[in-house]
Enzyme design. Sequence first.
Site, PDB file in Angstrom:
ATOM      1  N   ARG A  19       0.806  -1.234   0.000  1.00 42.79           N
ATOM      2  CA  ARG A  19       0.000   0.000   0.000  1.00 42.79           C
ATOM      3  C   ARG A  19       0.834   1.277   0.000  1.00 42.79           C
ATOM      4  NH1 ARG A  19      -3.447  -1.612   5.044  1.00 42.79           N
ATOM      5  NH2 ARG A  19      -1.308  -2.085   5.555  1.00 42.79           N
ATOM      6  N   LYS A  35       3.391 -19.271   4.336  1.00 43.52           N
ATOM      7  CA  LYS A  35       2.792 -19.861   5.530  1.00 43.52           C
ATOM      8  C   LYS A  35       2.348 -18.743   6.458  1.00 43.52           C
ATOM      9  CE  LYS A  35       5.549 -20.437   9.256  1.00 43.52           C
ATOM     10  NZ  LYS A  35       6.417 -20.997  10.232  1.00 43.52           N
ATOM     11  N   HIS A  63       9.433 -23.217   3.580  1.00 47.08           N
ATOM     12  CA  HIS A  63      10.822 -22.860   3.271  1.00 47.08           C
ATOM     13  C   HIS A  63      11.832 -23.871   3.821  1.00 47.08           C
ATOM     14  CE1 HIS A  63      10.104 -20.704   7.102  1.00 47.08           C
ATOM     15  NE2 HIS A  63      11.310 -21.155   7.373  1.00 47.08           N
ATOM     16  N   LYS A  80      16.005 -25.940   2.125  1.00 50.52           N
ATOM     17  CA  LYS A  80      17.325 -26.154   2.722  1.00 50.52           C
ATOM     18  C   LYS A  80      18.021 -27.349   2.064  1.00 50.52           C
ATOM     19  CE  LYS A  80      15.776 -24.481   7.207  1.00 50.52           C
ATOM     20  NZ  LYS A  80      16.336 -23.140   7.156  1.00 50.52           N
ATOM     21  N   GLU A  86      14.940 -23.358  18.625  1.00 52.76           N
ATOM     22  CA  GLU A  86      15.298 -21.957  18.359  1.00 52.76           C
ATOM     23  C   GLU A  86      15.789 -21.345  19.659  1.00 52.76           C
ATOM     24  OE1 GLU A  86      12.501 -19.862  15.362  1.00 52.76           O
ATOM     25  OE2 GLU A  86      11.239 -21.147  16.587  1.00 52.76           O
ATOM     26  N   ASP A 115       2.758 -23.272  14.571  1.00 49.28           N
ATOM     27  CA  ASP A 115       3.785 -22.582  13.809  1.00 49.28           C
ATOM     28  C   ASP A 115       4.762 -23.564  13.147  1.00 49.28           C
ATOM     29  OD1 ASP A 115       4.701 -20.027  13.055  1.00 49.28           O
ATOM     30  OD2 ASP A 115       6.380 -20.165  14.450  1.00 49.28           O
ATOM     31  N   HIS A 127       6.571 -27.764   8.975  1.00 55.48           N
ATOM     32  CA  HIS A 127       7.994 -28.103   8.898  1.00 55.48           C
ATOM     33  C   HIS A 127       8.314 -29.498   9.465  1.00 55.48           C
ATOM     34  CE1 HIS A 127       8.227 -24.003   7.904  1.00 55.48           C
ATOM     35  NE2 HIS A 127       8.305 -23.516   9.114  1.00 55.48           N
ATOM     36  N   LYS A 182      10.949 -22.347  21.422  1.00 51.62           N
ATOM     37  CA  LYS A 182      11.697 -21.088  21.420  1.00 51.62           C
ATOM     38  C   LYS A 182      12.431 -20.948  22.731  1.00 51.62           C
ATOM     39  CE  LYS A 182       9.083 -18.393  18.141  1.00 51.62           C
ATOM     40  NZ  LYS A 182      10.193 -18.261  17.186  1.00 51.62           N
TER      41      LYS A 182
HETATM   42  N1  LIG Z   1       9.503 -12.579   7.583  1.00 48.13           N
HETATM   43  C1  LIG Z   1       9.877 -13.826   7.547  1.00 48.13           C
HETATM   44  O1  LIG Z   1      11.048 -14.178   7.792  1.00 48.13           O
HETATM   45  C2  LIG Z   1       8.893 -14.915   7.185  1.00 48.13           C
HETATM   46  C3  LIG Z   1       9.323 -16.254   7.229  1.00 48.13           C
HETATM   47  C4  LIG Z   1       8.443 -17.259   6.843  1.00 48.13           C
HETATM   48  C5  LIG Z   1       7.166 -16.919   6.439  1.00 48.13           C
HETATM   49  N2  LIG Z   1       6.767 -15.615   6.419  1.00 48.13           N
HETATM   50  C6  LIG Z   1       5.394 -15.298   5.963  1.00 48.13           C
HETATM   51  O2  LIG Z   1       5.485 -14.403   4.849  1.00 48.13           O
HETATM   52  C7  LIG Z   1       4.410 -13.486   4.864  1.00 48.13           C
HETATM   53  C8  LIG Z   1       4.958 -12.079   4.864  1.00 48.13           C
HETATM   54  O3  LIG Z   1       5.738 -11.891   6.021  1.00 48.13           O
HETATM   55  P1  LIG Z   1       6.482 -10.522   6.346  1.00 48.13           P
HETATM   56  O4  LIG Z   1       7.292 -10.775   7.569  1.00 48.13           O
HETATM   57  O5  LIG Z   1       7.147  -9.978   5.149  1.00 48.13           O
HETATM   58  O6  LIG Z   1       5.224  -9.590   6.732  1.00 48.13           O
HETATM   59  P2  LIG Z   1       5.198  -8.026   6.915  1.00 48.13           P
HETATM   60  O7  LIG Z   1       6.575  -7.503   7.177  1.00 48.13           O
HETATM   61  O8  LIG Z   1       4.119  -7.729   7.902  1.00 48.13           O
HETATM   62  O9  LIG Z   1       4.750  -7.513   5.481  1.00 48.13           O
HETATM   63  C9  LIG Z   1       3.427  -7.563   5.036  1.00 48.13           C
HETATM   64  C10 LIG Z   1       3.293  -6.714   3.790  1.00 48.13           C
HETATM   65  O10 LIG Z   1       1.945  -6.668   3.372  1.00 48.13           O
HETATM   66  C11 LIG Z   1       1.626  -5.341   2.966  1.00 48.13           C
HETATM   67  N3  LIG Z   1       0.181  -5.168   3.113  1.00 48.13           N
HETATM   68  C12 LIG Z   1      -0.550  -5.214   4.247  1.00 48.13           C
HETATM   69  N4  LIG Z   1      -1.846  -5.011   3.969  1.00 48.13           N
HETATM   70  C13 LIG Z   1      -1.926  -4.836   2.629  1.00 48.13           C
HETATM   71  C14 LIG Z   1      -3.009  -4.580   1.741  1.00 48.13           C
HETATM   72  N5  LIG Z   1      -4.273  -4.483   2.179  1.00 48.13           N
HETATM   73  N6  LIG Z   1      -2.741  -4.444   0.434  1.00 48.13           N
HETATM   74  C15 LIG Z   1      -1.462  -4.535  -0.021  1.00 48.13           C
HETATM   75  N7  LIG Z   1      -0.408  -4.804   0.770  1.00 48.13           N
HETATM   76  C16 LIG Z   1      -0.645  -4.938   2.084  1.00 48.13           C
HETATM   77  C17 LIG Z   1       2.445  -4.469   3.890  1.00 48.13           C
HETATM   78  O11 LIG Z   1       2.795  -3.216   3.367  1.00 48.13           O
HETATM   79  P3  LIG Z   1       1.874  -1.918   3.448  1.00 48.13           P
HETATM   80  O12 LIG Z   1       1.555  -1.709   4.880  1.00 48.13           O
HETATM   81  O13 LIG Z   1       2.723  -0.844   2.838  1.00 48.13           O
HETATM   82  O14 LIG Z   1       0.694  -2.213   2.610  1.00 48.13           O
HETATM   83  C18 LIG Z   1       3.755  -5.292   3.936  1.00 48.13           C
HETATM   84  O15 LIG Z   1       4.531  -5.002   2.800  1.00 48.13           O
HETATM   85  C19 LIG Z   1       3.568 -13.833   6.105  1.00 48.13           C
HETATM   86  O16 LIG Z   1       2.529 -14.694   5.722  1.00 48.13           O
HETATM   87  C20 LIG Z   1       4.559 -14.583   6.990  1.00 48.13           C
HETATM   88  O17 LIG Z   1       3.894 -15.496   7.852  1.00 48.13           O
HETATM   89  C21 LIG Z   1       7.604 -14.612   6.781  1.00 48.13           C
END
Ligand SMILES: NC(=O)c1ccc[n+]([C@@H]2O[C@H](COP(=O)([O-])OP(=O)(O)OC[C@H]3O[C@@H](n4cnc5c(N)ncnc54)[C@H](OP(=O)(O)O)[C@@H]3O)[C@@H](O)[C@H]2O)c1
Length: 520
Positions: A69, A174, A204, A208, A242, A261, A266, A366
């Site tokens: 957004r 996920k 993910h 690995k 972890e 989780d 996994h 954790k």
């Molecule tokens: N981070 C990790 O290491 C990790 C690892 C494994 C899995 N995951 C999974 O990957 C996914 C993303 O994780 P993340 O950590 O990157 O999450 P995050 O940091 O919260 O990012 C979410 C993104 O969604 C956007 N967003 C939110 N509402 C929106 C809307 N209505 N329209 C368009 N964009 C929107 C947000 O940006 P704006 O606010 O600018 O819209 C932000 O870019 C999740 O499902 C998480 O469970 C993450």
Amino acid sequence: MNDSPSSVAVSQKKSTQESAALGRPAGPCAMVIFGASGDLTQRKLIPALMNLSRDNLLPRDFAVIGLSRRPISDQEFRRKMGDALREADDLQPDLWEKLQPRLFYMSGDLHEPATFAALRDRLHHFDREFKTAGNYLFYLSTAPDLFGPAIERLGESGLTKEENGRWRRVIIEKPFGRDLESARTLNHQLREVLQESQIYRIDHYLGKETVQNILVFRFANGIFEPLWNRRYIDHVQITVAEQVGVEDRGAYYDTAGALRDMVPNHLFQLVALIGMEPPPSLDADAIRDEQVKVFRSIRPYSLDDVSQLVVRGQYDKGMINGKPVPAYREEPKVPRDSHTETFAALKLEINNWRWADVPFYLRTGKRLARRHTEIVIQFRRAPHLLFRNTAITACQANQLVLSIQPEEGVSLRFGAKIPGPVVQLGGVTMDFDYAQRFGNRPSTGYERLLYDCMIGDPTLFRRADMSELGWAIVEPILKSWEKQGNDGLMKYPAGSWGPEAANELLAHDGRHWRELEECK
Ligand SMILES: NC(=O)c1ccc[n+]([C@@H]2O[C@H](COP(=O)([O-])OP(=O)(O)OC[C@H]3O[C@@H](n4cnc5c(N)ncnc54)[C@H](OP(=O)(O)O)[C@@H]3O)[C@@H](O)[C@H]2O)c1
């Protein structure tokens, strides 16, 4: 020439297998990252694309568009991604210079049809400018509550339609649901818009190297498979430990917990790789069919079993690396009376000919003593203790350890004679260390998965039935814990190996967890 649909499918499959086997660049495509301003994009996805470019696997005709957004320009998006790479010490300047001009950004809300109309125009423009050929990979890297609405809008926009040889694929992050019912609902929403062959549910862990090596280890070597059964194996242990706490994810984590989780995704994926029968081929469905059979063979828990076979814990304050750390309930955004588990241990039984009476013990948590993921194959003792009347210092059964992180490797423990005039036995290990043997190549674990999606190989992704079966197995545990509330939730000090009850789970069967402090 025969170009019937089945011959097209066969030839597509063949070229997919050939690309994968030969490590050729993927064919032309555009990639759309939904949630591009988020953590996953900058920490994993963009570095993975850079590493794919290093390995010459990115399509020659390629472009990426990030969408979320906040209103930022293409330049700002590139700068943000570049800064993140630099901060993580991941920046490879020449590769980045090549990738950067292919990165674009657009702002939009995933609830709004207008976002998808604008996206469609942008993608058509890419097809002309970058020759991306109408092939699109959509990566849903957003919070899970957006998966359903985004897919619905995507379907309405016509962007998921595969025609004239163009492919459209969607990677779903996920968590895939939070229980059986929500996973079924999500699968239903996906199938309203997509064919199963277009859906790539990512885990993910399967990116690995060491996890992928399990298949090679088991099925490319002749010596292990004859031993890989109840006759020679006493039990299997899987530990995913972890050291970190919930960090700034307290609000999300408290609605999930360790079981949701980690376990149905996994840990069960590791169980499937260890437990599956040899597949008839490396075809994605041949492999996934065998994995599904393992899930179907897991003895279902009854509500009464849960207190006997499953342990849950929550970390209390303690010490990590010599520093005091707070209890889970003192973490930011965690309710002070939370009964969410940060640790789970369970005993699984796989009721089939290969594994009958060979328990699989799983634990994850954790704030444990160290970060460590491993699978232990504990073999039975030698049938006759020939050396029992000699000065034996240690005569343990053979143990095969597949280490997954942070060290990656395989080690085999066996007994050897300690040099000297009296017969003394000691345990020794034969070690294979990935990094030592093959060197360290920067990798996020997402490279292979992104590449596989680009070439249309879903082997390392979870099929609808796999995700639902995973939830079905843990459903009685979730139900029982919900009923119990705080009862049965054991506290463990941060920096330990979890609650004592996790040790008792094995001690009850005359077994114990492998001592992790002992390994290198
Ligand atoms: N981070 C990790 O290491 C990790 C690892 C494994 C899995 N995951 C999974 O990957 C996914 C993303 O994780 P993340 O950590 O990157 O999450 P995050 O940091 O919260 O990012 C979410 C993104 O969604 C956007 N967003 C939110 N509402 C929106 C809307 N209505 N329209 C368009 N964009 C929107 C947000 O940006 P704006 O606010 O600018 O819209 C932000 O870019 C999740 O499902 C998480 O469970 C993450």
